[in-house]
Design a protein around this motif. Structure first.
Motif, short mmCIF file in Angstrom:
data_model
loop_
_atom_site.label_atom_id
_atom_site.label_comp_id
_atom_site.label_asym_id
_atom_site.label_seq_id
_atom_site.Cartn_x
_atom_site.Cartn_y
_atom_site.Cartn_z
N GLY A 59 -7.20 -3.06 3.51
CA GLY A 59 -6.73 -3.14 2.12
C GLY A 59 -6.21 -4.51 1.79
O GLY A 59 -5.71 -5.23 2.65
N ASN A 113 0.82 -1.21 0.00
CA ASN A 113 0.00 0.00 0.00
C ASN A 113 0.85 1.26 0.00
O ASN A 113 0.55 2.23 -0.71
CB ASN A 113 -0.96 -0.01 1.20
N MET A 158 -3.23 -14.68 -3.61
CA MET A 158 -4.41 -14.61 -4.48
C MET A 158 -4.67 -13.16 -4.89
O MET A 158 -4.58 -12.24 -4.08
CB MET A 158 -5.64 -15.13 -3.74
N SER A 218 -1.71 -14.91 0.78
CA SER A 218 -1.98 -16.22 0.19
C SER A 218 -1.72 -16.22 -1.31
O SER A 218 -2.03 -17.19 -2.00
CB SER A 218 -3.44 -16.62 0.43
N THR A 244 -4.86 -7.26 -3.76
CA THR A 244 -5.60 -7.14 -5.01
C THR A 244 -5.96 -5.69 -5.34
O THR A 244 -5.96 -5.30 -6.51
CB THR A 244 -6.91 -7.95 -4.89
N THR A 260 3.40 -7.51 6.21
CA THR A 260 2.25 -8.33 5.82
C THR A 260 2.25 -8.65 4.33
O THR A 260 1.85 -9.75 3.91
CB THR A 260 0.94 -7.58 6.15
N SER A 261 2.74 -7.70 3.55
CA SER A 261 2.68 -7.89 2.09
C SER A 261 3.50 -9.07 1.61
O SER A 261 3.35 -9.52 0.49
CB SER A 261 3.13 -6.62 1.38
N ASP A 300 11.07 2.46 5.02
CA ASP A 300 10.62 1.26 5.73
C ASP A 300 11.69 0.85 6.73
O ASP A 300 12.89 0.90 6.43
CB ASP A 300 10.35 0.10 4.77
C1 LIG Z 1 -2.32 -14.43 5.99
C2 LIG Z 1 -2.70 -13.37 5.01
C3 LIG Z 1 -3.17 -13.72 3.76
C4 LIG Z 1 -3.52 -12.74 2.86
N1 LIG Z 1 -3.89 -13.11 1.61
C5 LIG Z 1 -4.22 -12.18 0.70
C6 LIG Z 1 -4.54 -12.57 -0.62
O1 LIG Z 1 -4.46 -13.75 -0.98
N2 LIG Z 1 -4.89 -11.61 -1.49
C7 LIG Z 1 -4.98 -10.30 -1.15
O2 LIG Z 1 -5.36 -9.49 -1.98
N3 LIG Z 1 -4.64 -9.88 0.11
C8 LIG Z 1 -4.26 -10.79 1.02
N4 LIG Z 1 -3.90 -10.41 2.29
C9 LIG Z 1 -3.98 -9.00 2.66
C10 LIG Z 1 -2.75 -8.20 2.22
O3 LIG Z 1 -1.58 -8.99 2.23
C11 LIG Z 1 -2.52 -7.01 3.15
O4 LIG Z 1 -3.71 -6.33 3.37
C12 LIG Z 1 -1.50 -6.04 2.58
O5 LIG Z 1 -0.33 -6.71 2.24
C13 LIG Z 1 -1.20 -4.96 3.59
O6 LIG Z 1 -0.14 -4.18 3.09
P1 LIG Z 1 0.34 -2.87 3.82
O7 LIG Z 1 1.25 -2.20 2.86
O8 LIG Z 1 -0.81 -2.09 4.32
O9 LIG Z 1 1.12 -3.38 5.13
P2 LIG Z 1 2.53 -4.12 5.27
O10 LIG Z 1 2.85 -4.96 4.12
O11 LIG Z 1 2.58 -4.76 6.61
O12 LIG Z 1 3.58 -2.91 5.27
C14 LIG Z 1 3.82 -2.12 6.41
C15 LIG Z 1 5.31 -1.79 6.45
O13 LIG Z 1 5.52 -0.79 7.46
C16 LIG Z 1 6.84 -0.98 7.94
N5 LIG Z 1 6.99 -0.25 9.20
C17 LIG Z 1 6.40 -0.55 10.39
N6 LIG Z 1 6.78 0.35 11.33
C18 LIG Z 1 7.63 1.23 10.72
C19 LIG Z 1 8.36 2.37 11.17
N7 LIG Z 1 8.31 2.81 12.43
N8 LIG Z 1 9.15 3.02 10.28
C20 LIG Z 1 9.24 2.60 8.98
N9 LIG Z 1 8.56 1.52 8.52
C21 LIG Z 1 7.76 0.85 9.37
C22 LIG Z 1 6.95 -2.50 8.06
O14 LIG Z 1 8.31 -2.91 8.08
C23 LIG Z 1 6.18 -2.98 6.83
O15 LIG Z 1 7.04 -3.28 5.75
C24 LIG Z 1 -3.47 -11.37 3.22
C25 LIG Z 1 -2.99 -11.01 4.48
C26 LIG Z 1 -2.58 -12.00 5.36
C27 LIG Z 1 -2.02 -11.61 6.69
#
Ligand SMILES: Cc1cc2nc3c(=O)[nH]c(=O)nc-3n(C[C@H](O)[C@H](O)[C@H](O)COP(=O)(O)OP(=O)(O)OC[C@H]3O[C@@H](n4cnc5c(N)ncnc54)[C@H](O)[C@@H]3O)c2cc1C
Length: 579
Positions: free
Chosen positions: A414, A29, A63, A61, A417, A56-57, A48
């Protein structure tokens, strides 16, 4: 165009005091929002605390899907958006996002009608996730969706299966197979089934690579966009306007004054806000774990289909073919901290789930070659009894603390996908705040190695590149499957110098590595080449060897993360890494 090294970027940061937008968190995201803002010529810094896409990214799964079961929660807007984004990503990132035939085993025709209706009307499912381990052990049964509900769900799902206006991709419609033909196609499947449903979603084979390609190409396209990994937000240096950043490699600190902060730290959102002196309680995360199995019999039994079914309490279990392995997921357990790992209890649960559908297939612990876990950054909905009912939609929660010079946009929820639409919405809100206008739309912008993708005749593409650089077409095909059309740059980098042998005079000017055979395969991962590893390390912001093993390649998921591989890669990359 920005082609600075990490060291140069940090030097520039030490000279700079202001930025229009600071994005904290380089998960999908944060990365997608970075890209969209940079395209609008906004001065943006993405940081980061770890590697890109390491939160989490990196634990999804895999998908790219509309989310069939979100229909039960009445999340029609999300499903429509996700189905259309799925179709769009098949077009924009065809090198990584592929159609995925999915099979649902059906054990009866009518069950689940009451549960589905109750969920749809907002009433709790009969069992909460916290009771699952006991249910599994006591063998309570009977809350799977029957054929009638699955049929209705798939018909609704496909209502939105329209091609986006500029793209032509539309997935085939679902079909049902009765018991006999199902068992003929999947002979190991439980004889208790009455039918199977086959429908189409998509899979992202290399999510972390898709993310890094977005980062690298964004920096190449923009003068004012910088993305730096292993740079944490650690606090405020005064209470109102200056954010304190720390290089996790050297320990050095930096200060920056943003006009706007985007908190894209997923499950860390509340912890990050605490560091910004803006306490919040937005996240109520749930943990999900996956196993990767090296199990040829199971792999053969599922063929090229993902198998998707429900546990007795209605939670989803999936078996995804991943090259020669099978990914098994997932769990959904409430947690109140973002760092998690896969527990023995989860392993036992997931292995038992396989037996529900393939009763004759036995899995040994030794066949688990890798596990991964992450926390879904779901909204804090602790009142909700079942985790499955918590909304998977995204929202931007805006906080402006009195006295603080910048507002914080918090990206809660979020899905992988829907990363592009989330970024589009947040970018529009950011542009409004900055008093600027959108100049580029991302709806039809190809991603990384999806550019100039030879949809119609990839074999011709392979032969042309093989001919041009005099490389075995088999090698070109392999690298094309790994990087899409981005393979051409890597092949050029490795093989072009060999077309004209260096003279002894040139040799004196080159360093040792130019004469180590770049075309040599790694001893501990034979599908990778020395020159390829060095190219990726140099061009894709690798800081630690682990970044390559887990996120620039899929070697960890393939079960090849060994101490020997680490040692070999360390030697190959030694002069290129910043530490
Ligand atoms: C088990 C599981 C299965 C899933 N399967 C699917 C699927 O099949 N299809 C789908 O569409 N979605 C799926 N999702 C959902 C999707 O993966 C997540 O919603 C999405 O990846 C979230 O991304 P993000 O960028 O918000 O967070 P994140 O990927 O968690 O990114 C947050 C980042 O912030 C960084 N950070 C934290 N604190 C700090 C700080 N103080 N300073 C600097 N950086 C920091 C972390 O290191 C991290 O890299 C799944 C989620 C899970 C948990």
């Amino acid at each position: 165009m920005n082609s600075l090294t990490r060291r140069d970027q940090l030097w520039h940061l030490s000279q700079k005091s202001k930025v229009s937008v600071l994005i904290i968190g380089a998960g999908i995201n944060g990365i997608a929002t970075f890209r969209d803002l940079a395209l609008q010529h906004v001065d943006v810094l993405l940081v980061d605390k770890g590697d890109f896409c390491s939160g989490t990214s990196s634990s999804s799964s895999h998908m790219i899907h509309g989310g069939l079961r979100y229909l039960e929660n009445g999340e029609f807007r999300l499903v429509r958006e996700a189905v259309q984004e799925r179709n769009r990503l098949l077009q924009l990132a065809p090198h990584y996002v592929k159609p995925l035939p999915t099979m649902i085993p059906i054990f009866n025709w009518c069950s689940g009608i009451w549960e589905t209706a109750a969920k749809f009307l907002g009433r709790s499912a009969p069992f909460s996730s916290s009771t699952v381990p006991q249910l599994v052990q006591s063998g309570v049964k009977g809350h799977q969706r029957g054929g009638a509900i699955v049929k209705l769900g798939l018909m609704l799902y496909e209502l939105w299966n329209l091609p986006p206006i500029m793209t032509k991709i539309r997935m085939p419609n679902h079909r049902f197979q009765l018991r006999t033909s199902s068992l003929k196609q999947f002979p190991e499947l439980s004889p208790d089934i009455v039918a199977t449903a086959i429908y189409y979603d998509a899979v992202v084979l290399f999510p972390e690579r898709l993310a890094i390609e977005l980062v690298v190409e964004t920096e190449r396209m923009s003068q004012s966009a910088n993305a730096i990994n292993y740079l944490s937000v650690v606090g405020m240096s005064d209470s109102s306007r200056t954010v304190l950043l720390q290089d996790e490699v050297s320990g050095k600190q930096f200060q920056i004054q943003p006009e706007l902060v985007i908190n894209a730290t997923g499950p860390w959102i509340d912890l990050t806000n605490k560091k910004l002196n803006q306490p919040t309680d937005f996240i109520g995360g749930t943990k999900g774990s996956h196993l990767v199995l090296d199990h040829p019999q199971l792999r053969e039994s599922i063929g090229e289909h993902m198998v998707f079914f429900e546990n007795d309490d209605g939670r989803i279990v999936l078996l995804l073919p991943y090259f020669d392995n099978v990914i098994v997921g997932t769990t959904d357990i409430r947690v109140d901290q973002p760092e998690v790992c896969c527990t023995q209890e989860e392993i036992t649960y997931l292995l038992e789930m396989i037996g529900r559908v393939f009763p004759h297939i036995k899995v040994e612990h030794s066949q688990i070659v890798y596990t991964f876990s992450g926390v879904r950054p779901l909204p804090n909905d602790r009142g909700m009894e079942s985790t499955g009912q918590i909304s998977r939609d995204h929202q931007n929660k805006i906080v402006k603390q009195p006295g603080c010079s910048f507002p914080v946009f918090n990206l809660v929820g979020g899905k992988w996908t829907t990363f592009r639409t989330l970024a589009e919405q947040v970018t529009d809100q950011s542009l409004e705040f900055l008093g600027r206008r959108r100049c580029i739309d991302t709806r039809n912008l190809m991603i990384g190695g999806g550019k100039d993708y030879p949809f119609k005749d990839w074999k011709r593409w392979v032969d042309t590149v093989a001919g041009k650089y005099q490389v075995d077409p088999e090698i070109v095909r392999k690298l094309f499957n790994r990087y899409g059309t981005g393979a051409k740059t890597i092949i050029k980098h490795i093989w072009e110098p060999l077309l004209s042998k260096p003279s002894p005079h040139d040799k004196g000017k080159l360093n040792d590595f130019d004469f180590v055979d770049q075309t040599k395969s790694l001893s501990n991962a034979s599908s990778y080449y020395v020159g390829e590893v060095r190219f990726i390390a140099e061009q894709e912001k690798v800081v630690f060897v682990e970044d390559f093993i887990r996120r620039r390649s899929n070697l960890a998921l393939l079960g090849q993360d060994t101490p020997q591989l680490k040692a070999e890669l360390t030697e190959i990359m030694a002069d290129l890494l910043p530490c």
